[in-house]
Design a protein around this motif. Structure first.
Motif, PDB file in Angstrom:
ATOM      1  N   LEU A   6       0.840  -1.196   0.000  1.00  0.00           N
ATOM      2  CA  LEU A   6       0.000   0.000   0.000  1.00  0.00           C
ATOM      3  C   LEU A   6       0.873   1.243   0.000  1.00  0.00           C
ATOM      4  N   LEU A   7       0.464   2.226  -0.786  1.00  0.00           N
ATOM      5  CA  LEU A   7       1.206   3.474  -0.907  1.00  0.00           C
ATOM      6  C   LEU A   7       0.352   4.622  -0.391  1.00  0.00           C
ATOM      7  N   LEU A   8       0.898   5.388   0.534  1.00  0.00           N
ATOM      8  CA  LEU A   8       0.250   6.602   1.019  1.00  0.00           C
ATOM      9  C   LEU A   8       0.929   7.769   0.315  1.00  0.00           C
ATOM     10  N   LEU A   9       0.194   8.453  -0.542  1.00  0.00           N
ATOM     11  CA  LEU A   9       0.778   9.518  -1.355  1.00  0.00           C
ATOM     12  C   LEU A   9       0.967  10.817  -0.576  1.00  0.00           C
ATOM     13  N   SER A  10       0.102  11.063   0.414  1.00  0.00           N
ATOM     14  CA  SER A  10       0.195  12.269   1.239  1.00  0.00           C
ATOM     15  C   SER A  10      -0.323  11.916   2.632  1.00  0.00           C
ATOM     16  N   PRO A  11       0.247  12.503   3.671  1.00  0.00           N
ATOM     17  CA  PRO A  11      -0.247  12.211   5.017  1.00  0.00           C
ATOM     18  C   PRO A  11      -1.699  12.651   5.232  1.00  0.00           C
ATOM     19  N   ASP A  12      -2.213  13.523   4.370  1.00  0.00           N
ATOM     20  CA  ASP A  12      -3.600  13.980   4.471  1.00  0.00           C
ATOM     21  C   ASP A  12      -4.593  13.049   3.778  1.00  0.00           C
ATOM     22  N   ASP A  13      -4.101  12.067   3.029  1.00  0.00           N
ATOM     23  CA  ASP A  13      -4.978  11.163   2.269  1.00  0.00           C
ATOM     24  C   ASP A  13      -5.778  10.244   3.187  1.00  0.00           C
ATOM     25  N   ASN A  14      -7.010   9.922   2.766  1.00  0.00           N
ATOM     26  CA  ASN A  14      -7.800   8.919   3.483  1.00  0.00           C
ATOM     27  C   ASN A  14      -7.911   7.633   2.665  1.00  0.00           C
ATOM     28  N   GLY A  62      -3.289  14.518  -1.289  1.00  0.00           N
ATOM     29  CA  GLY A  62      -3.550  15.657  -0.421  1.00  0.00           C
ATOM     30  C   GLY A  62      -4.652  16.567  -0.911  1.00  0.00           C
ATOM     31  N   ALA A  63      -5.371  16.155  -1.958  1.00  0.00           N
ATOM     32  CA  ALA A  63      -6.426  16.983  -2.544  1.00  0.00           C
ATOM     33  C   ALA A  63      -7.716  16.174  -2.670  1.00  0.00           C
ATOM     34  N   PRO A  64      -8.872  16.823  -2.513  1.00  0.00           N
ATOM     35  CA  PRO A  64     -10.137  16.103  -2.679  1.00  0.00           C
ATOM     36  C   PRO A  64     -10.335  15.704  -4.143  1.00  0.00           C
ATOM     37  N   ILE A  65     -10.712  14.443  -4.354  1.00  0.00           N
ATOM     38  CA  ILE A  65     -10.956  13.952  -5.718  1.00  0.00           C
ATOM     39  C   ILE A  65     -12.394  13.519  -5.923  1.00  0.00           C
ATOM     40  N   GLY A  66     -13.161  13.424  -4.841  1.00  0.00           N
ATOM     41  CA  GLY A  66     -14.540  12.991  -4.954  1.00  0.00           C
ATOM     42  C   GLY A  66     -15.196  12.996  -3.591  1.00  0.00           C
ATOM     43  N   THR A  67     -16.452  12.528  -3.575  1.00  0.00           N
ATOM     44  CA  THR A  67     -17.244  12.493  -2.361  1.00  0.00           C
ATOM     45  C   THR A  67     -17.799  11.089  -2.177  1.00  0.00           C
ATOM     46  N   ALA A  68     -17.677  10.555  -0.976  1.00  0.00           N
ATOM     47  CA  ALA A  68     -18.212   9.223  -0.684  1.00  0.00           C
ATOM     48  C   ALA A  68     -19.730   9.239  -0.800  1.00  0.00           C
TER      49      ALA A  68
END
Length: 102
Positions: A6-14, A62-68
């Motif tokens: 698993l890769l975490l691209l930014s610490p802010d990612d969920n 680190g950026a929003p890409i969509g909404t659950a």
């Protein structure tokens, strides 16, 4: 320790991005526990880093890409079945995939 697949691209990612395909039934180690994948996921697909509530933003790079659009459990596949893109309407994705020559 998080699963090395698993890769975490930014610490802010969920979400985590898969570094390699993971087969159905395999278990991955998340920061808060483990999750067993019910279906095979290919490299580049996303899984939830933690529980994500309906209406919450999906954050990648680190950026929003969509909404659950539904509740997403830790380790669950994050894709068009449970996310509405902030950039591309879902109907456009379906039309594009049909138009791509094989």
């Amino acid at each position: 320790m998080t699963d090395p697949r698993l890769l975490l691209l930014s610490p802010d990612d969920n979400v985590f991005v898969l570094r390699a395909a993971i087969e159905a039934g395999e278990t991955v180690t998340l920061e808060t526990g483990t999750a067993t994948l019910p279906a095979r996921l290919g490299m580049g697909h996303k899984i939830a880093r933690r529980a994500i509530a309906p209406g919450e933003k999906i954050v990648k790079y680190g950026a929003p890409i969509g909404t659950a659009t539904a509740k997403i459990a830790p380790g669950a596949h994050v894709h068009v079945h449970n996310v509405k893109s902030d950039h591309t309407p879902t109907y456009a994705l379906a039309a594009t995939s049909e138009e791509v020559p094989r």
